[in-house]
Design a protein around this motif. Sequence first.
Motif, PDB file in Angstrom:
ATOM      1  N   ASP A 135       0.832  -1.205   0.000  1.00 30.48           N
ATOM      2  CA  ASP A 135       0.000   0.000   0.000  1.00 30.48           C
ATOM      3  C   ASP A 135       0.864   1.251   0.000  1.00 30.48           C
ATOM      4  OD1 ASP A 135      -2.301  -1.481  -0.037  1.00 30.48           O
ATOM      5  OD2 ASP A 135      -2.700  -1.288   2.111  1.00 30.48           O
ATOM      6  N   ASN A 136       1.924   1.255   0.811  1.00 32.60           N
ATOM      7  CA  ASN A 136       2.825   2.392   0.889  1.00 32.60           C
ATOM      8  C   ASN A 136       3.550   2.585  -0.443  1.00 32.60           C
ATOM      9  OD1 ASN A 136       4.215   4.550   2.088  1.00 32.60           O
ATOM     10  ND2 ASN A 136       5.931   3.207   2.581  1.00 32.60           N
ATOM     11  N   SER A 137       3.999   1.497  -1.063  1.00 30.69           N
ATOM     12  CA  SER A 137       4.698   1.595  -2.340  1.00 30.69           C
ATOM     13  C   SER A 137       3.774   2.134  -3.425  1.00 30.69           C
ATOM     14  CB  SER A 137       5.235   0.226  -2.766  1.00 30.69           C
ATOM     15  OG  SER A 137       6.220  -0.204  -1.879  1.00 30.69           O
ATOM     16  N   GLU A 138       2.524   1.674  -3.436  1.00 29.57           N
ATOM     17  CA  GLU A 138       1.578   2.138  -4.442  1.00 29.57           C
ATOM     18  C   GLU A 138       1.289   3.633  -4.256  1.00 29.57           C
ATOM     19  OE1 GLU A 138      -2.392   0.471  -6.582  1.00 29.57           O
ATOM     20  OE2 GLU A 138      -2.288   0.273  -4.403  1.00 29.57           O
ATOM     21  N   GLU A 139       1.148   4.058  -3.016  1.00 32.30           N
ATOM     22  CA  GLU A 139       0.911   5.475  -2.739  1.00 32.30           C
ATOM     23  C   GLU A 139       2.112   6.308  -3.185  1.00 32.30           C
ATOM     24  OE1 GLU A 139       0.541   8.322   1.155  1.00 32.30           O
ATOM     25  OE2 GLU A 139      -0.454   6.371   1.250  1.00 32.30           O
ATOM     26  N   ASN A 140       3.318   5.862  -2.876  1.00 34.12           N
ATOM     27  CA  ASN A 140       4.530   6.571  -3.296  1.00 34.12           C
ATOM     28  C   ASN A 140       4.642   6.610  -4.820  1.00 34.12           C
ATOM     29  OD1 ASN A 140       5.252   7.058  -0.656  1.00 34.12           O
ATOM     30  ND2 ASN A 140       6.616   5.288  -0.538  1.00 34.12           N
ATOM     31  N   SER A 141       4.223   5.535  -5.455  1.00 33.85           N
ATOM     32  CA  SER A 141       4.252   5.472  -6.909  1.00 33.85           C
ATOM     33  C   SER A 141       3.357   6.546  -7.521  1.00 33.85           C
ATOM     34  CB  SER A 141       3.811   4.074  -7.370  1.00 33.85           C
ATOM     35  OG  SER A 141       3.778   4.000  -8.764  1.00 33.85           O
ATOM     36  N   HIS A 142       2.149   6.691  -7.008  1.00 35.10           N
ATOM     37  CA  HIS A 142       1.224   7.709  -7.517  1.00 35.10           C
ATOM     38  C   HIS A 142       1.774   9.116  -7.308  1.00 35.10           C
ATOM     39  CE1 HIS A 142      -1.960   5.044  -8.724  1.00 35.10           C
ATOM     40  NE2 HIS A 142      -1.947   4.453  -7.545  1.00 35.10           N
ATOM     41  N   ILE A 143       2.419   9.352  -6.186  1.00 37.38           N
ATOM     42  CA  ILE A 143       3.023  10.657  -5.915  1.00 37.38           C
ATOM     43  C   ILE A 143       4.134  10.939  -6.931  1.00 37.38           C
ATOM     44  CG2 ILE A 143       4.450  11.944  -4.264  1.00 37.38           C
ATOM     45  CD1 ILE A 143       2.805  10.487  -2.021  1.00 37.38           C
ATOM     46  N   LEU A 144       4.984   9.942  -7.181  1.00 36.47           N
ATOM     47  CA  LEU A 144       6.076  10.090  -8.148  1.00 36.47           C
ATOM     48  C   LEU A 144       5.527  10.430  -9.535  1.00 36.47           C
ATOM     49  CD1 LEU A 144       9.082   9.710  -9.056  1.00 36.47           C
ATOM     50  CD2 LEU A 144       8.485   7.311  -9.447  1.00 36.47           C
ATOM     51  N   LEU A 145       4.516   9.698  -9.976  1.00 38.57           N
ATOM     52  CA  LEU A 145       3.960   9.922 -11.315  1.00 38.57           C
ATOM     53  C   LEU A 145       3.368  11.322 -11.448  1.00 38.57           C
ATOM     54  CD1 LEU A 145       2.317   6.433 -11.934  1.00 38.57           C
ATOM     55  CD2 LEU A 145       4.535   7.258 -12.736  1.00 38.57           C
ATOM     56  N   LYS A 146       2.673  11.767 -10.426  1.00 38.14           N
ATOM     57  CA  LYS A 146       2.082  13.111 -10.456  1.00 38.14           C
ATOM     58  C   LYS A 146       3.173  14.186 -10.496  1.00 38.14           C
ATOM     59  CE  LYS A 146      -1.428  15.866 -10.442  1.00 38.14           C
ATOM     60  NZ  LYS A 146      -2.121  16.055 -11.700  1.00 38.14           N
ATOM     61  N   GLU A 147       4.249  13.993  -9.729  1.00 37.11           N
ATOM     62  CA  GLU A 147       5.359  14.957  -9.731  1.00 37.11           C
ATOM     63  C   GLU A 147       6.001  15.060 -11.112  1.00 37.11           C
ATOM     64  OE1 GLU A 147       7.993  13.683  -6.621  1.00 37.11           O
ATOM     65  OE2 GLU A 147       6.760  14.577  -5.044  1.00 37.11           O
ATOM     66  N   ILE A 148       6.180  13.925 -11.765  1.00 36.99           N
ATOM     67  CA  ILE A 148       6.790  13.921 -13.098  1.00 36.99           C
ATOM     68  C   ILE A 148       5.880  14.625 -14.099  1.00 36.99           C
ATOM     69  CG2 ILE A 148       7.446  12.426 -15.038  1.00 36.99           C
ATOM     70  CD1 ILE A 148       8.618  10.516 -12.882  1.00 36.99           C
ATOM     71  N   GLU A 149       4.578  14.344 -14.041  1.00 36.25           N
ATOM     72  CA  GLU A 149       3.656  15.036 -14.946  1.00 36.25           C
ATOM     73  C   GLU A 149       3.683  16.542 -14.693  1.00 36.25           C
ATOM     74  OE1 GLU A 149      -0.978  15.329 -16.342  1.00 36.25           O
ATOM     75  OE2 GLU A 149      -0.521  14.622 -14.323  1.00 36.25           O
TER      76      GLU A 149
END
Length: 149
Positions: free
Chosen positions: A62-76
């Motif tokens: 769950d933590n990894s998935e949440e961090n993943s979404h944050i990373l993707l949004k930052e890149i966009e």
Amino acid sequence: MGYKKILIAVDNSICSEKAAKIGYDTAKNYDAEVALLNIVEPAPAATTPDFTLAPVFLEVYDNSEENSHILLKEIENKYGKGIKTSYFSVLDTASHGILQQAEDWGADLIVMGTHGRGGLYRFLVGSVAAHVARKSACPVLIVPTKADV
């Protein structure tokens, strides 16, 4: 030949940030849409005596998935500049996840970075970028770590 759907595979590294910039620049040039993909590699499964997944594993995922979404949004936010972007956070191995998501989404181009590791490490572990390039049904643009962007 034009590209309409560009899949950009990213992790939390300098080389994938360079790939994201080049991927978005390419999307702008071709008026293409982008899918940002982050692979969440599975942790070794720990089970309880009744063979259910241990709560620790589920919490880590769950933590990894949440961090993943944050990373993707930052890149966009950093490179997207109005380009239509989809997000994919996938629990899989890197090579398989990239290839599968590219096929499922119908990507015309995969853009990814390479860590540039060589020697014994590459011999023992292999290169995700090289594997994806060999197996992909669409072109793969591999951005080297040393690329100036």
